[in-house]
Design an enzyme around this catalytic site. Structure first.
Site, PDB file in Angstrom:
ATOM      1  N   TYR A 142      -1.485   1.391  -0.106  1.00  0.00           N
ATOM      2  CA  TYR A 142      -1.092   1.897  -1.390  1.00  0.00           C
ATOM      3  C   TYR A 142      -0.757   3.254  -0.959  1.00  0.00           C
ATOM      4  CZ  TYR A 142      -1.863  -1.970  -4.609  1.00  0.00           C
ATOM      5  OH  TYR A 142      -1.823  -3.084  -5.397  1.00  0.00           O
ATOM      6  N   LYS A 191      -9.692  -8.448   7.097  1.00  0.00           N
ATOM      7  CA  LYS A 191      -8.652  -9.613   7.606  1.00  0.00           C
ATOM      8  C   LYS A 191      -8.975  -9.034   9.155  1.00  0.00           C
ATOM      9  CE  LYS A 191      -5.672 -12.594   8.173  1.00  0.00           C
ATOM     10  NZ  LYS A 191      -5.972 -14.028   8.108  1.00  0.00           N
ATOM     11  N   ASP A 223      -8.347 -14.533   3.197  1.00  0.00           N
ATOM     12  CA  ASP A 223      -7.637 -15.900   3.098  1.00  0.00           C
ATOM     13  C   ASP A 223      -8.693 -16.664   2.714  1.00  0.00           C
ATOM     14  OD1 ASP A 223      -8.539 -15.588   5.690  1.00  0.00           O
ATOM     15  OD2 ASP A 223      -7.117 -16.836   6.566  1.00  0.00           O
ATOM     16  N   ASP A 247      -6.636  -5.836  -5.296  1.00  0.00           N
ATOM     17  CA  ASP A 247      -5.711  -6.064  -6.355  1.00  0.00           C
ATOM     18  C   ASP A 247      -5.625  -7.484  -6.552  1.00  0.00           C
ATOM     19  OD1 ASP A 247      -3.632  -5.348  -8.035  1.00  0.00           O
ATOM     20  OD2 ASP A 247      -2.240  -5.745  -6.336  1.00  0.00           O
ATOM     21  N   ASP A 251      -7.244 -10.161  -9.495  1.00  0.00           N
ATOM     22  CA  ASP A 251      -6.421 -10.917 -10.550  1.00  0.00           C
ATOM     23  C   ASP A 251      -6.818 -12.316 -10.505  1.00  0.00           C
ATOM     24  OD1 ASP A 251      -4.950  -8.874 -11.364  1.00  0.00           O
ATOM     25  OD2 ASP A 251      -2.911  -9.868 -11.217  1.00  0.00           O
TER      26      ASP A 251
HETATM   27  C1  IPM Z   1      -3.865  -2.989 -10.829  1.00  0.00           C
HETATM   28  C2  IPM Z   1      -2.295  -2.873 -11.032  1.00  0.00           C
HETATM   29  C3  IPM Z   1      -1.882  -1.767 -10.221  1.00  0.00           C
HETATM   30  C4  IPM Z   1      -2.412  -1.770  -8.973  1.00  0.00           C
HETATM   31  C5  IPM Z   1      -0.269  -1.684 -10.162  1.00  0.00           C
HETATM   32  C6  IPM Z   1       0.295  -1.617 -11.725  1.00  0.00           C
HETATM   33  C7  IPM Z   1       0.193  -0.437  -9.602  1.00  0.00           C
HETATM   34  O1  IPM Z   1      -1.840  -4.254 -10.623  1.00  0.00           O
HETATM   35  O2  IPM Z   1      -4.432  -1.992 -11.620  1.00  0.00           O
HETATM   36  O3  IPM Z   1      -4.386  -3.969 -10.525  1.00  0.00           O
HETATM   37  O4  IPM Z   1      -1.878  -2.540  -8.098  1.00  0.00           O
HETATM   38  O5  IPM Z   1      -3.548  -1.211  -8.640  1.00  0.00           O
HETATM   39 MG    MG Z   2      -3.349  -5.607  -9.966  1.00  0.00          MG
END
Ligand code: IPM
Ligand code: MG
Length: 355
Positions: A142, A191, A223, A247, A251
């Protein structure tokens, strides 16, 4: 206590859900005798529209001066075609970097009342899970070097994954500390069969592990981890991983709880001040319609009370109120199954009534 909190409402549903959390904090203030002083600052698309940049200096300074920061969400289709360095998302990375918030805590746990929302098999749901993802937040790909260059097949774009030993050491310590007050088990995800950064990651995590003999550490390739999260999530206690893997996996972890609208997060640095936000996005499709689930933001405020201000009893008062509301069968649209869905405001009222 008298506490100054910067509010970064942002875009989409951001303003509605932050307003809900503010009402909850005000109620906590009344009940427990604290004074919360809220100052809003612009961030994201609204900042682009108002002052021409996603992260104005005034916002950065306001956050640095405050005792803590509560954020809603940024971004939306209106700003999707802007170049990368002026997109709303850039503001999020910018504020994380400016406040040096290198530790991102993302708890993912299954609420008993919401079990039917999980896409997992019933036997896995029955077992339950309670995972703390510790995501490195100010390093890795990032923040690495990026750009365009001439390559073998013509112009190519590139991003660079990079980690220093220091960055890995401090996030590893954060994970071991978190594990100490939980089930004392850290899974470090990398990884290392391919990436040099992952090999340094693995080596460094094990060096730090020696300082925490009471905590066990296991390595897992990313993975495999993506698979294990849906195969057997109860094996995890604390997960520590890099910015991008975190990240993605956070999710995934949120989705197996069945309800991304429920999950809070804390971003912390060397100081405990931190920034608190729901892990979901700005949901532009339902913005301004009183439909958003405010619970993730309300629970983020609870995390703020706990981590930034060490107000454990107050944090629990919020979390218990949310649990009671769910046990009563009250639902917003994202978590309802035929029950009449409450709006953002009505859900907030219901939580307030339980505090
Ligand atoms: C998160 C989001 C952010 C990230 C994006 C919006 C930049 O997906 O906070 O998880 O990738 O960190
Ligand atoms: Mg995110």
């Amino acid at each position: 206590m008298k506490l100054n909190i910067a509010l970064l409402k942002g875009d989409g549903i951001g303003p509605e859900i932050v307003d809900s959390a503010v009402r909850v904090l005000e109620k906590i203030g009344e009940k427990f005798g604290h004074e919360f002083c809220f100052t809003p600052y612009l961030i994201g698309g609204i900042a682009i529209d108002t002052v021409g940049e996603p992260l104005p200096e005034e916002t950065v300074n306001g956050c640095l001066r405050s005792d803590s920061v509560l954020l809603g969400a940024v971004g939306g289709p209106k700003w999707d075609n802007l170049p990368g360095n002026v997109r709303p998302e850039k503001a999020l990375l910018g504020i994380r970097a400016a406040m040096e918030l290198y530790t991102n805590l993302r708890p993912a746990r299954l609420y008993a009342a919401l079990k039917e929302d999980s896409p997992l098999r019933p036997d896995l749901v029955e077992k339950g899970f309670d995972i703390m993802i510790v995501r490195e937040l100010t390093g890795g790909i990032y923040f690495g070097e990026r750009g365009y260059r001439e390559g073998k097949y013509g112009t190519e774009a590139y991003d660079t994954e990079q980690y220093s030993r220091m960055e890995i050491e401090r996030i590893a310590r954060a994970a071991f500390e978190a594990a100490r007050v939980r089930n004392k088990k850290v899974t470090s995800i990398d990884k290392a069969n391919v990436l040099e950064t992952s090999r340094l990651w693995r080596k460094t995590v094990h060096e730090i592990a020696a300082e925490y003999p009471d905590v066990t550490v296991t390595d897992m390739l990313v993975d495999n981890a993506a698979m294990q999260l849906v195969r057997n999530p109860s094996q995890f206690d604390v997960i520590v991983t890099s910015n991008m893997f975190g990240d993605i996996l956070s999710d995934e972890a949120s989705q197996i709880t069945g309800s991304i609208g429920m999950l809070p997060s804390a971003s912390l640095g060397a100081t405990k001040r931190g920034l608190y936000e729901p892990i979901h996005g700005s949901a532009p499709d339902i913005a301004g319609q009183n439909k958003a689930n405010p619970i993730a933001t309300v629970l983020s405020a609870a995390m703020m009370l706990r981590y930034a201000f060490a107000l454990e009893e107050e944090a629990l008062a919020i979390e218990n109120a949310v649990n009671r509301v769910l046990d009563m069968g009250l639902r917003t649209a994202d978590i309802s199954h035929g029950e009449e869905a409450l709006g953002t405001k009505e859900m907030t009222e219901a939580i307030l009534a339980q505090i």
